[in-house]
Motif scaffolding. Structure first.
Motif, PDB file in Angstrom:
ATOM      1  N   ASP A   1       0.845  -1.184   0.000  1.00 23.07           N
ATOM      2  CA  ASP A   1       0.000   0.000   0.000  1.00 23.07           C
ATOM      3  C   ASP A   1       0.887   1.242   0.000  1.00 23.07           C
ATOM      4  O   ASP A   1       1.792   1.372   0.825  1.00 23.07           O
ATOM      5  CB  ASP A   1      -0.886  -0.037   1.245  1.00 23.07           C
ATOM      6  CG  ASP A   1      -1.974   1.024   1.213  1.00 23.07           C
ATOM      7  OD1 ASP A   1      -1.707   2.139   0.734  1.00 23.07           O
ATOM      8  OD2 ASP A   1      -3.082   0.724   1.687  1.00 23.07           O
ATOM      9  N   SER A   2       0.618   2.157  -0.904  1.00 15.83           N
ATOM     10  CA  SER A   2       1.425   3.379  -0.977  1.00 15.83           C
ATOM     11  C   SER A   2       1.309   4.184   0.305  1.00 15.83           C
ATOM     12  O   SER A   2       2.238   4.924   0.677  1.00 15.83           O
ATOM     13  CB  SER A   2       0.995   4.232  -2.175  1.00 15.83           C
ATOM     14  OG  SER A   2      -0.377   4.601  -2.063  1.00 15.83           O
ATOM     15  N   ASN A   3       0.180   4.058   1.016  1.00 14.57           N
ATOM     16  CA  ASN A   3       0.025   4.770   2.282  1.00 14.57           C
ATOM     17  C   ASN A   3       1.021   4.259   3.323  1.00 14.57           C
ATOM     18  O   ASN A   3       1.526   5.033   4.142  1.00 14.57           O
ATOM     19  CB  ASN A   3      -1.408   4.604   2.814  1.00 14.57           C
ATOM     20  CG  ASN A   3      -2.422   5.345   1.964  1.00 14.57           C
ATOM     21  OD1 ASN A   3      -2.106   6.376   1.381  1.00 14.57           O
ATOM     22  ND2 ASN A   3      -3.634   4.821   1.898  1.00 14.57           N
ATOM     23  N   ILE A   4       1.291   2.950   3.292  1.00 13.44           N
ATOM     24  CA  ILE A   4       2.258   2.380   4.228  1.00 13.44           C
ATOM     25  C   ILE A   4       3.647   2.940   3.951  1.00 13.44           C
ATOM     26  O   ILE A   4       4.374   3.332   4.868  1.00 13.44           O
ATOM     27  CB  ILE A   4       2.263   0.843   4.138  1.00 13.44           C
ATOM     28  CG1 ILE A   4       0.944   0.276   4.678  1.00 13.44           C
ATOM     29  CG2 ILE A   4       3.449   0.248   4.898  1.00 13.44           C
ATOM     30  CD1 ILE A   4       0.808  -1.216   4.520  1.00 13.44           C
ATOM     31  N   LEU A   5       4.012   2.987   2.687  1.00 15.22           N
ATOM     32  CA  LEU A   5       5.322   3.526   2.329  1.00 15.22           C
ATOM     33  C   LEU A   5       5.437   5.003   2.708  1.00 15.22           C
ATOM     34  O   LEU A   5       6.498   5.459   3.143  1.00 15.22           O
ATOM     35  CB  LEU A   5       5.572   3.338   0.836  1.00 15.22           C
ATOM     36  CG  LEU A   5       5.680   1.888   0.352  1.00 15.22           C
ATOM     37  CD1 LEU A   5       5.903   1.855  -1.150  1.00 15.22           C
ATOM     38  CD2 LEU A   5       6.800   1.165   1.081  1.00 15.22           C
ATOM     39  N   GLN A   6       4.340   5.732   2.565  1.00 11.28           N
ATOM     40  CA  GLN A   6       4.346   7.146   2.935  1.00 11.28           C
ATOM     41  C   GLN A   6       4.542   7.307   4.433  1.00 11.28           C
ATOM     42  O   GLN A   6       5.312   8.164   4.887  1.00 11.28           O
ATOM     43  CB  GLN A   6       3.047   7.816   2.490  1.00 11.28           C
ATOM     44  CG  GLN A   6       3.013   9.318   2.742  1.00 11.28           C
ATOM     45  CD  GLN A   6       1.776   9.974   2.183  1.00 11.28           C
ATOM     46  OE1 GLN A   6       0.881   9.309   1.676  1.00 11.28           O
ATOM     47  NE2 GLN A   6       1.709  11.286   2.272  1.00 11.28           N
TER      48      GLN A   6
ATOM     49  N   ILE B   1       5.277  -9.611   3.847  1.00 11.25           N
ATOM     50  CA  ILE B   1       5.130  -8.150   3.818  1.00 11.25           C
ATOM     51  C   ILE B   1       6.252  -7.438   4.560  1.00 11.25           C
ATOM     52  O   ILE B   1       6.772  -6.416   4.096  1.00 11.25           O
ATOM     53  CB  ILE B   1       3.742  -7.727   4.350  1.00 11.25           C
ATOM     54  CG1 ILE B   1       3.489  -6.258   4.015  1.00 11.25           C
ATOM     55  CG2 ILE B   1       3.599  -7.999   5.854  1.00 11.25           C
ATOM     56  CD1 ILE B   1       2.040  -5.846   4.161  1.00 11.25           C
ATOM     57  N   THR B   2       6.677  -7.968   5.698  1.00 13.47           N
ATOM     58  CA  THR B   2       7.742  -7.306   6.452  1.00 13.47           C
ATOM     59  C   THR B   2       9.091  -7.469   5.763  1.00 13.47           C
ATOM     60  O   THR B   2       9.930  -6.561   5.809  1.00 13.47           O
ATOM     61  CB  THR B   2       7.816  -7.851   7.880  1.00 13.47           C
ATOM     62  OG1 THR B   2       7.788  -9.284   7.843  1.00 13.47           O
ATOM     63  CG2 THR B   2       6.655  -7.339   8.723  1.00 13.47           C
ATOM     64  N   ASN B   3       9.308  -8.587   5.108  1.00 10.98           N
ATOM     65  CA  ASN B   3      10.558  -8.760   4.373  1.00 10.98           C
ATOM     66  C   ASN B   3      10.600  -7.891   3.124  1.00 10.98           C
ATOM     67  O   ASN B   3      11.667  -7.417   2.730  1.00 10.98           O
ATOM     68  CB  ASN B   3      10.763 -10.233   4.028  1.00 10.98           C
ATOM     69  CG  ASN B   3      11.331 -11.018   5.202  1.00 10.98           C
ATOM     70  OD1 ASN B   3      12.534 -11.069   5.396  1.00 10.98           O
ATOM     71  ND2 ASN B   3      10.447 -11.607   5.998  1.00 10.98           N
ATOM     72  N   GLN B   4       9.455  -7.647   2.503  1.00 12.49           N
ATOM     73  CA  GLN B   4       9.405  -6.705   1.389  1.00 12.49           C
ATOM     74  C   GLN B   4       9.798  -5.308   1.861  1.00 12.49           C
ATOM     75  O   GLN B   4      10.558  -4.594   1.190  1.00 12.49           O
ATOM     76  CB  GLN B   4       7.995  -6.688   0.782  1.00 12.49           C
ATOM     77  CG  GLN B   4       7.632  -7.948   0.017  1.00 12.49           C
ATOM     78  CD  GLN B   4       6.152  -8.028  -0.295  1.00 12.49           C
ATOM     79  OE1 GLN B   4       5.383  -7.127   0.014  1.00 12.49           O
ATOM     80  NE2 GLN B   4       5.743  -9.116  -0.917  1.00 12.49           N
ATOM     81  N   ILE B   5       9.278  -4.926   3.019  1.00 14.49           N
ATOM     82  CA  ILE B   5       9.601  -3.607   3.582  1.00 14.49           C
ATOM     83  C   ILE B   5      11.082  -3.530   3.941  1.00 14.49           C
ATOM     84  O   ILE B   5      11.771  -2.552   3.624  1.00 14.49           O
ATOM     85  CB  ILE B   5       8.717  -3.325   4.806  1.00 14.49           C
ATOM     86  CG1 ILE B   5       7.281  -3.075   4.349  1.00 14.49           C
ATOM     87  CG2 ILE B   5       9.241  -2.132   5.605  1.00 14.49           C
ATOM     88  CD1 ILE B   5       6.275  -3.033   5.466  1.00 14.49           C
TER      89      ILE B   5
END
Length: 207
Positions: free
Chosen positions: A6-11, A102-106
């Motif tokens: 989600d782009s909001n998470i990256l923001q 998801i956490t490894n992607q981050i």
């Protein structure tokens, strides 16, 4: 891939200087193996096995969990002995662990861009082994384990030490956790927290 996030998470994450991850159940999908090891341990030492209750204690060192078992079931187990037995069993199961996507992607997305640390309630030898085998260890700027602090989650010490070890103020870091105990530790450290559940993230601000 990161574009699936989600782009909001990256923001949200762009506003922090450091990312601190719990390990078991957050970066590495090891909780089922840990719980299976507790089941074998319960059968061996003859105490009731409550999978849901034990799952909620994720992030707490084994010896501390045994002390809670003693109180809960009015038994008198030796924490060091039972914890070491459980870890020996876990080592037979750990090959069944995988990565939490998801956490490894981050972590991979922000590798080299932000300070990255792990704050775990697992013993140092086990944690370093799991992180190395998972290909995560080399990407981290710091690792804090059960051996590095006296007060464990839900106390804030694990995450405060992780922030100190990456030379950042606590309020510039965000924590990723999968248990309420871990989130409480993050908040007591003055850090916001993303809770991980079924490969989804939910933000829980500190205040």
């Amino acid at each position: 891939m990161i574009d699936q996030l989600d782009s909001n998470i990256l923001q949200v994450l762009s506003t922090y200087k450091g990312l601190i991850f719990d390990m078991d159940g957050t970066l590495i999908d090891s909780m089922p193996a840990h719980l299976d090891a507790w089941k074998v341990t319960a059968e061996h030492y003859h105490f009731p096995f409550d999978r849901t209750w034990l799952n909620g204690l994720g992030g707490m060192p084994g010896e501390a969990i045994v002390e809670l078992i003693n109180d809960k079931y009015d038994v008198n187990l030796l924490p060091i002995e039972v914890s070491e037995f459980r870890m020996d069993v876990f080592e037979r199961f750990e090959n069944n662990t995988g990565l939490v996507a998801i956490t490894n992607q981050i972590l991979n997305h922000f590798y080299g861009l932000k300070k990255l640390a792990v704050g775990t309630g697992s013993p140092k030898l086990s944690a370093m082994h799991l992180l190395k085998e998972a290909g995560i260890l080399a990407k981290l700027d710091a690792v804090v384990t059960a051996n590095d602090v006296q007060l464990h989650k839900p106390h804030p010490d694990t995450f405060l030490l992780a922030a100190s070890n990456i030379d950042l103020p606590a309020n510039t870091c965000i924590v990723f956790e999968d248990t309420t105990l871990g989130m409480q530790a993050a908040h007591r450290a003055g850090m916001d927290c993303f809770m991980v559940d079924d490969n989804q993230l939910t933000l829980h601000p500190c205040s």
